[in-house]
Motif scaffolding. Structure first.
Motif, short mmCIF file in Angstrom:
data_model
loop_
_atom_site.label_atom_id
_atom_site.label_comp_id
_atom_site.label_asym_id
_atom_site.label_seq_id
_atom_site.Cartn_x
_atom_site.Cartn_y
_atom_site.Cartn_z
N VAL A 68 39.85 -23.76 15.33
CA VAL A 68 39.25 -24.66 16.35
C VAL A 68 39.60 -26.08 15.89
N PRO A 69 40.60 -26.71 16.51
CA PRO A 69 41.16 -27.96 15.96
C PRO A 69 40.15 -29.07 15.68
N THR A 70 39.06 -29.16 16.43
CA THR A 70 38.11 -30.25 16.17
C THR A 70 36.92 -29.79 15.33
N ALA A 71 37.02 -28.59 14.76
CA ALA A 71 35.86 -28.01 14.05
C ALA A 71 35.41 -28.89 12.89
N ARG A 72 34.09 -29.08 12.78
CA ARG A 72 33.53 -29.82 11.65
C ARG A 72 32.50 -28.98 10.89
N SER A 73 31.87 -28.04 11.58
CA SER A 73 30.79 -27.26 10.94
C SER A 73 30.90 -25.80 11.34
N ILE A 74 30.36 -24.94 10.48
CA ILE A 74 30.25 -23.52 10.82
C ILE A 74 28.80 -23.09 10.62
N ILE A 75 28.22 -22.60 11.70
CA ILE A 75 26.85 -22.07 11.66
C ILE A 75 26.98 -20.59 11.30
N CYS A 76 26.41 -20.19 10.15
CA CYS A 76 26.59 -18.82 9.65
C CYS A 76 25.27 -18.05 9.72
N VAL A 77 25.35 -16.79 10.14
CA VAL A 77 24.14 -15.96 10.22
C VAL A 77 24.43 -14.58 9.62
N PRO B 139 28.52 -31.41 26.06
CA PRO B 139 29.69 -30.92 26.80
C PRO B 139 31.04 -31.31 26.19
N GLY B 140 31.07 -32.35 25.38
CA GLY B 140 32.36 -32.74 24.80
C GLY B 140 32.72 -31.95 23.56
N HIS B 141 31.85 -31.05 23.14
CA HIS B 141 32.05 -30.36 21.86
C HIS B 141 32.53 -28.92 22.05
N ARG B 142 33.06 -28.36 20.95
CA ARG B 142 33.58 -26.98 20.98
C ARG B 142 32.62 -26.04 20.25
N PHE B 143 32.54 -24.81 20.76
CA PHE B 143 31.69 -23.79 20.14
C PHE B 143 32.39 -22.45 20.27
N ARG B 144 32.78 -21.83 19.13
CA ARG B 144 33.42 -20.50 19.18
C ARG B 144 32.54 -19.52 18.41
N VAL B 145 32.05 -18.52 19.12
CA VAL B 145 31.23 -17.49 18.48
C VAL B 145 32.16 -16.44 17.88
N CYS B 146 31.93 -16.08 16.63
CA CYS B 146 32.79 -15.09 15.95
C CYS B 146 31.90 -14.01 15.32
N VAL B 147 32.31 -12.78 15.50
CA VAL B 147 31.63 -11.68 14.79
C VAL B 147 32.73 -10.73 14.32
N LEU C 74 27.72 -10.16 9.29
CA LEU C 74 27.82 -11.61 9.45
C LEU C 74 28.30 -12.04 10.83
N GLY C 75 27.90 -13.23 11.21
CA GLY C 75 28.41 -13.85 12.44
C GLY C 75 28.45 -15.36 12.26
N GLU C 76 29.16 -16.05 13.14
CA GLU C 76 29.32 -17.50 13.01
C GLU C 76 29.44 -18.17 14.38
N ILE C 77 29.10 -19.46 14.42
CA ILE C 77 29.53 -20.34 15.51
C ILE C 77 30.33 -21.46 14.84
N VAL C 78 31.62 -21.54 15.17
CA VAL C 78 32.46 -22.63 14.67
C VAL C 78 32.35 -23.75 15.70
N THR C 79 31.98 -24.93 15.25
CA THR C 79 31.69 -26.01 16.20
C THR C 79 32.22 -27.36 15.72
N SER C 80 32.43 -28.25 16.69
CA SER C 80 32.85 -29.62 16.36
C SER C 80 31.66 -30.52 16.07
N LEU C 81 30.44 -30.02 16.23
CA LEU C 81 29.26 -30.83 15.88
C LEU C 81 29.27 -31.15 14.39
N ASN C 82 28.75 -32.32 14.04
CA ASN C 82 28.73 -32.73 12.64
C ASN C 82 27.35 -32.42 12.05
N LEU C 83 27.18 -31.17 11.62
CA LEU C 83 25.88 -30.71 11.14
C LEU C 83 25.79 -30.83 9.62
#
Ligand code: SF4
Ligand code: SF4
Length: 367
Positions: free
Chosen positions: A75-84, A135-143, A180-189
């Motif tokens: 995800v080219p603009t990715a900054r954070s990964i939310i991991c569960v 709306p300007g951000h990216r969110f990719r759910v991965c499992v 495990l699962g993730e959301i790869v996102t451009s948000l700066n968390l």
């Protein structure tokens, strides 16, 4: 798991981070955290492992290497990964017994609903809500299926540490009974604190317990692993596996069962396994499996996870278990099933030849 926020601030959105962590807790994830979407620090290790050990028929591991190595390639603009992580079993001894006729066990992660669905159906609404608000951000759910190094990200997000068996050992004493699962996102968390230290020290229990010697410390040999063989390996099995697969019909839990971190405890009892993973299919009678047809198998309504193994693979796995048992213990039903499989010209050649060989052994055992 850690709700702690890293002290080194890089303009993180702390309020949003806290809100997301609270949402993940509310969604029932056993463990959760956030890490930076940064390039792997194990590139050399991964490349060397692929070159030395290989990935068998899991050729997808050789594809999208750069995406795997760096989430910003994914995800080219990715900054954070939310991991569960979801907990799917308590670690209590497996209640399956084999005192009637030969049966084959299913690894515990695959006994209930498919974890891909169970995790995705909770992560997608969270991602959808964030998509609407940002709306300007990216969110990719991965499992599991996306080309990212899930365990490394989960470790950096504070969910646990990787053990010698190469699996993540979860915090809160939940052991490796987790998916495990993730959301790869451009948000700066704000990243969570990783857990420091080696979880294994001098322990070698998983290595000693592996029926096929597939584990070296922090290095798995897929082509010797029963999980790989029974789920991923599509063609005839290597001789290596003959008489070695114990009673594992789909997957294998032996290394997790042996790990001290995966044993039930007062602490781990506070993190209940998610009810979605309650067992629907724990094991099957091997004589039945050998006689399955497409329609009789469909009637069992197996989960998508179990359907990853095609019908002929289930029969192959069953024959490997049978070959490790004494012919004198085989039931009439099992011998009949072998006879039908051997005589069926529509069946796979390896299945027919193996059935013939087993029937010969059975005849000799009666002399
Ligand atoms: S899953 Fe089974 S065969 Fe594979 S490494 Fe663990 S114990 Fe060994
Ligand atoms: S069994 Fe021992 S060596 Fe293996 S992962 Fe668990 S703690 Fe580490």
């Amino acid at each position: 798991m850690s709700d702690e926020i890293s002290v080194k601030d890089e303009g993180f959105d702390h309020a949003l981070t806290r809100e997301i962590l609270a949402t993940l807790a509310g969604a029932g994830f056993a463990l959760y955290g956030i890490c930076r979407a940064q390039e792997t620090s194990h590139r050399a290790h991964f490349t060397q492992w692929l070159a030395e050990v290989g990935c068998g028929e899991m050729t997808y591991l050789t594809q999208h290497i750069e995406q795997r190595m760096n989430p910003q390639e994914f995800v080219p603009t990715a900054r954070s990964i939310i991991c569960v992580a979801d907990r799917y079993a308590s670690g209590k001894p497996d209640p399956i017994h084999h005192n009637v006729s030969p049966r084959g066990r299913i690894a515990r992660y695959a006994r209930g609903r498919d974890y891909h669905l169970v995790i995705r159906e909770r992560l997608e609404p969270i991602a959808d809500d964030l998509r609407k608000r940002f709306p300007g951000h990216r969110f990719r759910v991965c499992v599991d299926t996306a080309p990212i190094l899930e365990r490394e990200h989960a470790q950096r997000a504070g969910l646990g540490r990787v053990g010698k068996h190469t699996l993540l050992i979860g915090e809160q004493s939940v052991g490796s009974w987790i998916v495990l699962g993730e959301i790869v996102t451009s948000l700066n968390l704000a990243p969570s604190e990783p857990v420091a230290g080696d979880p294994c020290a001098t322990c070698t229990r998983c290595i000693d317990a592996c029926p096929t010697q597939a584990i070296e410390p922090w290095k798995l040999h897929p082509e010797r692993c029963i999980s790989y063989l029974t789920i991923e390996h599509r063609s005839a099995p290597a001789k290596w596996f003959e008489n070695r697969t114990d009673d594992w019909l789909f997957g294998c839990d032996a290394c997790v069962e042996a790990c001290p971190h995966s044993q039930p405890s007062q602490r781990s009892a506070r993190v209940k396994p998610n009810a979605n993973y309650e067992a629907r299919h724990s094991d099957f009678d091997l004589a039945d499996v050998l006689q399955w047809t497409e329609s009789s198998q469909a009637a069992l309504k197996l989960s998508k996870a179990l359907l990853r193994a095609k019908l002929s693979m289930w029969k192959r796995n069953a024959l490997l278990i049978v070959s490790g048992t004494s012919p004198q213990s085989w039931s009439t039903q099992l011998v009949d099933a072998l006879g039908r499989l051997q005589a069926d010209a529509t069946e796979d050649v390896w299945l027919r030849e193996k059935s013939e060989q087993l029937l010969r052994l059975h005849s000799q055992s009666k002399i």
